[in-house]
Design an enzyme around this catalytic site. Structure first.
Site, PDB file in Angstrom:
ATOM      1  N   ASP A 248      25.340 -16.563  13.028  1.00 57.98           N
ATOM      2  CA  ASP A 248      25.100 -16.518  11.578  1.00 57.98           C
ATOM      3  C   ASP A 248      25.963 -15.426  10.936  1.00 57.98           C
ATOM      4  O   ASP A 248      26.573 -15.653   9.881  1.00 57.98           O
ATOM      5  CB  ASP A 248      23.611 -16.258  11.341  1.00 57.98           C
TER       6      ASP A 248
ATOM      7  N   LYS B 189      29.214 -15.645   8.300  1.00 54.72           N
ATOM      8  CA  LYS B 189      29.361 -14.883   7.051  1.00 54.72           C
ATOM      9  C   LYS B 189      30.689 -14.134   7.038  1.00 54.72           C
ATOM     10  O   LYS B 189      31.362 -14.048   5.993  1.00 54.72           O
ATOM     11  CB  LYS B 189      28.188 -13.925   6.885  1.00 54.72           C
TER      12      LYS B 189
HETATM   13  N1  LIG Z   1      16.123 -18.054   5.175  1.00 59.06           N
HETATM   14  C1  LIG Z   1      16.949 -17.283   4.562  1.00 59.06           C
HETATM   15  O1  LIG Z   1      16.670 -16.128   4.238  1.00 59.06           O
HETATM   16  C2  LIG Z   1      18.281 -17.802   4.201  1.00 59.06           C
HETATM   17  C3  LIG Z   1      18.632 -19.094   4.482  1.00 59.06           C
HETATM   18  N2  LIG Z   1      19.866 -19.557   4.131  1.00 59.06           N
HETATM   19  C4  LIG Z   1      20.205 -20.941   4.423  1.00 59.06           C
HETATM   20  O2  LIG Z   1      19.336 -21.816   3.779  1.00 59.06           O
HETATM   21  C5  LIG Z   1      19.328 -23.068   4.425  1.00 59.06           C
HETATM   22  C6  LIG Z   1      17.889 -23.547   4.564  1.00 59.06           C
HETATM   23  O3  LIG Z   1      17.168 -22.711   5.360  1.00 59.06           O
HETATM   24  P1  LIG Z   1      15.596 -22.963   5.551  1.00 59.06           P
HETATM   25  O4  LIG Z   1      14.994 -23.405   4.307  1.00 59.06           O
HETATM   26  O5  LIG Z   1      15.096 -21.748   6.171  1.00 59.06           O
HETATM   27  O6  LIG Z   1      15.593 -24.176   6.558  1.00 59.06           O
HETATM   28  P2  LIG Z   1      14.363 -25.147   6.915  1.00 59.06           P
HETATM   29  O7  LIG Z   1      14.528 -25.557   8.321  1.00 59.06           O
HETATM   30  O8  LIG Z   1      13.096 -24.579   6.476  1.00 59.06           O
HETATM   31  O9  LIG Z   1      14.642 -26.406   5.989  1.00 59.06           O
HETATM   32  C7  LIG Z   1      15.717 -27.250   6.241  1.00 59.06           C
HETATM   33  C8  LIG Z   1      15.468 -28.522   5.445  1.00 59.06           C
HETATM   34  O10 LIG Z   1      16.597 -29.337   5.601  1.00 59.06           O
HETATM   35  C9  LIG Z   1      16.156 -30.662   5.853  1.00 59.06           C
HETATM   36  N3  LIG Z   1      17.191 -31.332   6.612  1.00 59.06           N
HETATM   37  C10 LIG Z   1      17.741 -31.038   7.806  1.00 59.06           C
HETATM   38  N4  LIG Z   1      18.713 -31.907   8.093  1.00 59.06           N
HETATM   39  C11 LIG Z   1      18.785 -32.778   7.059  1.00 59.06           C
HETATM   40  C12 LIG Z   1      19.588 -33.879   6.790  1.00 59.06           C
HETATM   41  N5  LIG Z   1      20.535 -34.289   7.620  1.00 59.06           N
HETATM   42  N6  LIG Z   1      19.394 -34.534   5.638  1.00 59.06           N
HETATM   43  C13 LIG Z   1      18.438 -34.151   4.789  1.00 59.06           C
HETATM   44  N7  LIG Z   1      17.641 -33.091   4.988  1.00 59.06           N
HETATM   45  C14 LIG Z   1      17.821 -32.416   6.132  1.00 59.06           C
HETATM   46  C15 LIG Z   1      14.900 -30.490   6.620  1.00 59.06           C
HETATM   47  O11 LIG Z   1      14.151 -31.661   6.463  1.00 59.06           O
HETATM   48  P3  LIG Z   1      12.999 -32.067   7.485  1.00 59.06           P
HETATM   49  O12 LIG Z   1      11.992 -30.986   7.401  1.00 59.06           O
HETATM   50  O13 LIG Z   1      12.575 -33.371   6.992  1.00 59.06           O
HETATM   51  O14 LIG Z   1      13.698 -32.092   8.840  1.00 59.06           O
HETATM   52  C16 LIG Z   1      14.293 -29.320   5.890  1.00 59.06           C
HETATM   53  O15 LIG Z   1      13.614 -29.790   4.752  1.00 59.06           O
HETATM   54  C17 LIG Z   1      20.042 -22.825   5.748  1.00 59.06           C
HETATM   55  O16 LIG Z   1      21.355 -23.315   5.665  1.00 59.06           O
HETATM   56  C18 LIG Z   1      20.097 -21.314   5.868  1.00 59.06           C
HETATM   57  O17 LIG Z   1      21.226 -20.833   6.560  1.00 59.06           O
HETATM   58  C19 LIG Z   1      20.773 -18.798   3.492  1.00 59.06           C
HETATM   59  C20 LIG Z   1      20.476 -17.526   3.147  1.00 59.06           C
HETATM   60  C21 LIG Z   1      19.211 -16.911   3.508  1.00 59.06           C
HETATM   61  N1  LIG Z   2      19.168 -15.908   8.775  1.00 58.42           N
HETATM   62  C1  LIG Z   2      19.954 -15.285   7.817  1.00 58.42           C
HETATM   63  C2  LIG Z   2      19.500 -15.773   6.488  1.00 58.42           C
HETATM   64  C3  LIG Z   2      20.561 -15.658   5.506  1.00 58.42           C
HETATM   65  O1  LIG Z   2      21.682 -16.103   5.596  1.00 58.42           O
HETATM   66  C4  LIG Z   2      19.768 -13.810   7.877  1.00 58.42           C
HETATM   67  O2  LIG Z   2      18.918 -13.387   8.579  1.00 58.42           O
HETATM   68  O3  LIG Z   2      20.504 -13.112   7.191  1.00 58.42           O
END
Ligand SMILES: NC(=O)C1=CN([C@@H]2O[C@H](COP(=O)(O)OP(=O)(O)OC[C@H]3O[C@@H](n4cnc5c(N)ncnc54)[C@H](OP(=O)(O)O)[C@@H]3O)[C@@H](O)[C@H]2O)C=CC1
Ligand SMILES: N[C@@H](CC=O)C(=O)O
Ligand code: NA
Length: 966
Positions: free
Chosen positions: A821, A825
């Protein structure tokens, strides 16, 4: 000498009230016969004379009481006030050369009231029977307004409530009756016996309406007329049936009965309500001559005379007149063709010099755009005649342009009102529309509205041999005329190498054929290179009188189109500047309309939002959108409509916007099988919202692989997903190149430091010309949290679990622990700085124990992690013993074009050692920030801050699309 007093009140611009005592004396009157069909009489006041025509034949009828006084005076001096409006002119008595001074435009500034006083002789009660001018107001009610007995009664009530001194009410036939009448003729012509039954239905409809509305003499009289008419029609239709043919005037005569009956019904209802009311068969008054296909020209002079005669015989203050029908100069019944009743009302308005013409319909007024296409279209308070004209030409449901012409020459306002919503003030169409509120005026009046015409094709005649050759345009349009095609728009650039014009799609084949034939020689010789047809086009026109001489209007318009990714095929603007016309692809037309409508603040900046991945971040974003929607609409006129939500298994689609208070339940209960193609087509394909953004909240590479196509089709993309920007370099470069070329936006602030302004800061530094030397920092919220809390005797695996539970980790925490990750970045930042690095170019120190790298599931990994706690605990202790802490850092070394991700030890006083929670800290060392780096620090992971970062990208998009900053 006999003097009779009449009062002429100058109105309008000459707003001085004059008492007029006019003299009827041989010496003071220049009577002419022969050359003029009338006698003339000069009323005199203070050296001023008013002249008016008088028809000697009508005098005895008009003023029978005068015969008791002086027959000679009567014959010579009675002013037929009914005709006064058309000839009265203020002039000096010594200049009696009136005929050359009579100018109609001046005449209408006078009205002549009926009050008459005699001062010098015993009172002679003179009645001025014909009064026209602004004491009259005209109302027009269409077929729907008089469609049932109840509606006719409603119309009667509206008429009775109008406080105008005199009222003329023009009515159409009851709804569907005109069609029924034409159907009768059709049937009779084709010798279909059922015309008789159809005629019975017409009879029954009017009879039952009359029974509902009338009683006593009024009912008996109406029914006897109706029966007589129906019998006549029966005979006439029988004749048509036998002949197998009916002439046009026969048809007009038959069809016009609907108006005759509705006018009689309404006037009877008004009389029943105690109103002194007559009804007018406008065929007795309105004379028109045919003017090309489906058009007629009113003969105002003749109609005016006939109207005066009619008014002499019918002095009621309320008149119900038939719309749609008229007569030819030979007194043959005819109709005013399309929109005939509106036209009748406008002509009557002009003939009466009425105060106002009100067209009653079933909409609240004229909309700024077709409300079926632009749901936020607003009702315009005012329109100038020209604006209404332009709007109606371009398909807005306003008035037919010809309806505006008669009233325009007398400055008579037309008001469009909704009979079903009397509280709506309607739209006033008049010479100089005004808005009291200056702010509103600024926003509303430059561009009043937008209209579209579909089903067009562009024809482009191109070639070097056209430049400087007189007659080319004439030859082109001559050929077009020869095939009877209607040219809707023309555009030619000054290089003269091409002429492009729009014609209805159905006519384009014939046009192209004619042009190819006409220019065969030029085409063969290469002087013309092509006659190209571009099918499936639409015209979008922006209309506004104040666009004229206002700089920036067209820039704003084209900007809005560009931002909605709409390609403009051709442009036309006349130097009147009332209208800017653009030709766009038909499938883009509604989006284009919405985009420009939003841009001119007639509605909100609307964006169709598709949320992909309603997981932790996606769900948090949806909740933030829900909570902020009203504020955004109110304060920044931004309307974010979530039209679809898709996960990996299910999706939820809406045509109008998902209720964000219930999206979870709706997705669960009403969700359908996920289908990305259909999802994208739905969100983007809606024709009501000009802009689309897809927000990818997954961590999926598959989803990221779609960005290029989406951007290419004009869909904006916003994401916290790092996969696209840290994936294969060639794909990334392609994506960025496309982004730069197109007007679509791709924002990804949350990919680094979540909601912290990292990408924004870096872009600002670069765009303002600073040179980045090095970016170094703690880019992982998870690893920051872990090492900030991995203290004392705590187990590493326990802190990892805490970070996961807090929502800091990637969906798979190994992406964090393995350094992937952070490496992503680093790559994102490095590429932003112009380094062409692949992920594999970054040396990464992984914290995932080797045996767990292959562990199948996230759960298995989390379960097995505790058995490796001691390895990392040893490293932490060693650092502690040296007065240091462990920190997992990423470095972008721009100078040396490389990056690194590693676990480092820092002294406890180092800024990197001072963090808490999931803080990220990023230090930018640049040419400007050289001695002291620019530092951005704060929570760099977590649902709320990440969703907030994504949300701010959406708002940045909205502001790029034209939402006002606030
Ligand atoms: N958590 C953080 O602090 C941060 C997160 N991010 C980014 O945010 C993004 C989301 O993270 P997060 O919310 O924690 O992830 P989650 O696993 O909670 O959610 C991912 C979602 O994506 C859906 N999904 C996966 N594959 C597909 C697909 N092919 N088509 C449609 N939907 C799909 C899943 O659906 P289903 O449940 O139906 O499988 C789920 O709803 C990631 O890319 C992460 O790197 C960026 C910065 C900070
Ligand atoms: N998993 C990541 C979320 C943001 O990109 C982190 O811990 O920084
Ligand atoms: Na960020």
């Amino acid at each position: 000498m006999t003097a009779c007093g009449g009062r002429a009140e100058p109105i309008g611009r000459a707003a001085v009230e004059v008492d007029l005592w006019w003299v009827a004396h041989e010496d003071g009157v220049n009577l002419r016969r022969g050359r003029w069909p009338h006698l003339f009489f000069f009323p005199v006041v203070n050296k001023m004379a008013f002249l008016a025509p008088v028809s000697s034949s009508c005098l005895p009828k008009l003023y029978p009481q005068l015969s008791a006084h002086d027959a000679a005076v009567e014959a010579k001096s009675r002013v037929c006030l009914s005709n006064a409006y058309s000839l009265i002119r203020r002039t000096s008595i010594c200049k009696v050369g009136f005929s050359s001074h009579l100018e109609k435009s001046e005449l209408r500034t006078f009205k002549v009231s009926s009050s008459v006083t005699d001062v010098s002789t015993p009172e002679v009660p003179v009645k001025s029977s014909v009064v026209k001018g602004d004491s009259w107001s005209i109302h027009k009610f269409g077929g729907t307004c008089v469609g049932t007995a109840q509606r006719i009664q409603n119309v009667a009530n509206i008429v009775m409530e109008d406080s105008s001194e005199r009222k003329l009410v023009v009515v159409s036939a009851m709804s569907k009756v005109t069609d029924m009448m034409y159907d009768l003729i059709e049937k009779a012509q084709s010798r279909d016996d059922s015309y008789e039954l159809a005629l019975d239905a017409v009879f029954e409809k009017h009879k039952s309406t009359a029974l509902d509305l009338l009683d006593g003499d009024e009912l008996a009289s109406f029914l006897s007329t109706l029966t007589l008419d129906i019998n006549n029609l029966k005979a006439m239709l029988r004749a048509i049936y036998i002949a197998g043919h009916g002439t046009e005037s026969f048809s007009a005569f038959v069809a016009g009965h609907g108006e005759l009956w509705s006018a009689q019904l309404l006037s009877s209802v008004l009389r029943k309500g105690g109103i002194d009311c007559s009804w007018m068969d406008t065929r007795d008054v309105l004379i028109v001559t045919p003017a090309g296909s489906n058009q007629v020209d009113p003969d105002y002079e003749e109609s005016e005379q006939r109207l005066d005669n009619w008014l002499l015989k019918n002095p009621s203050k309320v008149v119900v007149a038939t719309g749609f029908i008229a007569s030819t100069p030979q007194n043959i019944p005819t109709t005013l063709k399309r929109d005939g009743s509106d036209f009748s009302a406008a002509i009557m308005g002009a003939l009466f010099r009425a105060r106002q013409v009100t067209i009653w319909t079933d909409v609240d007024g004229v909309y700024s755009a077709d409300p079926r296409k632009v749901s936020e279209a607003v009702i315009l308070n005012t329109l100038s005649y020209q604006e209404a004209w332009e709007m109606s030409y371009f398909g807005a449901n306003v008035l037919h342009p010809r309806t505006i012409i008669p009233v325009m020459q007398y400055d008579i306002p037309i008001v469009i009102r909704n009979i079903f919503n009397l509280s709506a003030p309607g739209t006033k169409i008049c010479r100089e529309p005004f808005t009291e509120n200056e702010e509103e005026q600024k926003l509303e009046t430059y561009v009043k509205g937008f209209a579209t015409i579909d089903n067009l094709a562009l024809v482009n005649v191109e070639g070097t041999g056209m430049a400087g050759v007189p007659g080319t345009a004439s030859a082109i349009f001559g050929a077009v005329k020869d095939v009877g095609a209607n040219v809707i728009m023309i555009s030619q650039a000054s290089s003269e190498h091409s002429v492009c014009f729009a014609v209805p799609e159905k006519e384009v084949k014939a046009v192209a054929k004619a042009l190819e034939a006409k220019f065969r020689q030029a085409l063969n010789a290469g002087r013309l290179s092509q006659v190209a047809v571009i099918p499936n086009c639409s015209i979008l026109a922006a209309v506004g009188q104040k666009m004229a001489s206002t700089p920036g209007v067209s820039a704003t318009l084209f900007n809005a189109l560009a931002k909605a990714n709409i390609n403009v095929r051709a442009i036309a603007q006349g130097c009147s500047e009332y209208n800017i016309t653009v030709v766009v692809k038909r499938e883009d037309c509604v989006r284009a309309l919405r985009a420009v409508h939003s841009r001119f603040y007639l509605s909100k900046t609307s964006i169709a939002v598709g949320i992909i991945g309603p997981g932790l971040i996606g769900a948090t974003l949806l909740n933030q959108l829900r909570d902020q929607a009203a504020v955004l609409k109110e304060k920044s006129k931004t309307d974010l409509r979530v039209m679809g939500i898709i996960g990996s298994k299910k999706m939820l689609l809406s045509d109008t916007g998902i209720d964000l208070f219930k999206w979870k339940e709706l997705l669960k209960e009403n969700g359908e099988k996920a289908d990305m193609e259909r999802f994208v087509h739905h969100v983007h394909g809606n024709h009501f919202i000009p802009n689309t953004v897809l927000v990818d909240c997954t961590s999926s590479t598959d989803v990221a692989d779609h960005y290029h196509d989406w951007l290419h089709t004009g869909i904006h993309v916003i994401t916290p997903n790092k996969k696209a920007n840290s994936g294969p370099l060639d794909k990334y470069l392609k994506l960025r190149a496309l982004q730069r070329q197109s007007f679509t936006h791709y924002f990804y602030e949350a990919t680094v430091g979540a909601g912290l302004p990292i990408m924004h800061t870096l872009r600002d530094l670069l765009q303002t010309g600073d040179k980045i030397i090095r970016i170094e920092g703690i880019f992982s919220g998870t690893l920051s949290y872990i090492f900030n809390n991995f203290v004392d005797a705590r187990a590493f695996s326990e802190v990892v679990m805490e970070a996961k539970t807090a929502g800091y980790t990637e969906p798979d925490p190994r992406d964090d622990l393995a350094g992937t990750d952070v490496a992503r970045k680093v790559i994102i930042l490095a590429r932003e700085c112009g380094l062409n690095l692949e992920l594999s170019d970054i040396p990464v120190q992984s914290l995932v124990p080797d045996p767990l790298k292959e562990t199948a599931s996230v759960d298995d990994f989390m379960q097995q992690l505790p058995s490796f706690d001691s390895d990392i605990a040893t490293k932490r202790q060693a650092a502690e013993d040296a007065g240091e802490v462990l920190r997992y850092v990423g470095v972008v070394d721009v100078k040396n074009q490389k990056g690194a991700v590693e676990l480092r030890r820092y002294k406890k006083e180092h800024p990197f050692a001072q963090l808490s929670g999931s803080d990220n800290i990023i230090a930018f060392t640049t040419e400007r920030y050289n001695k002291q780096p620019l530092i951005v620090r704060g929570p760099g992971a977590g649902a709320e801050v990440t969703a907030g970062g994504v949300f701010s990208d959406i708002l940045r998009l909205a502001s790029n699309l034209g939402a006002p900053s606030c």
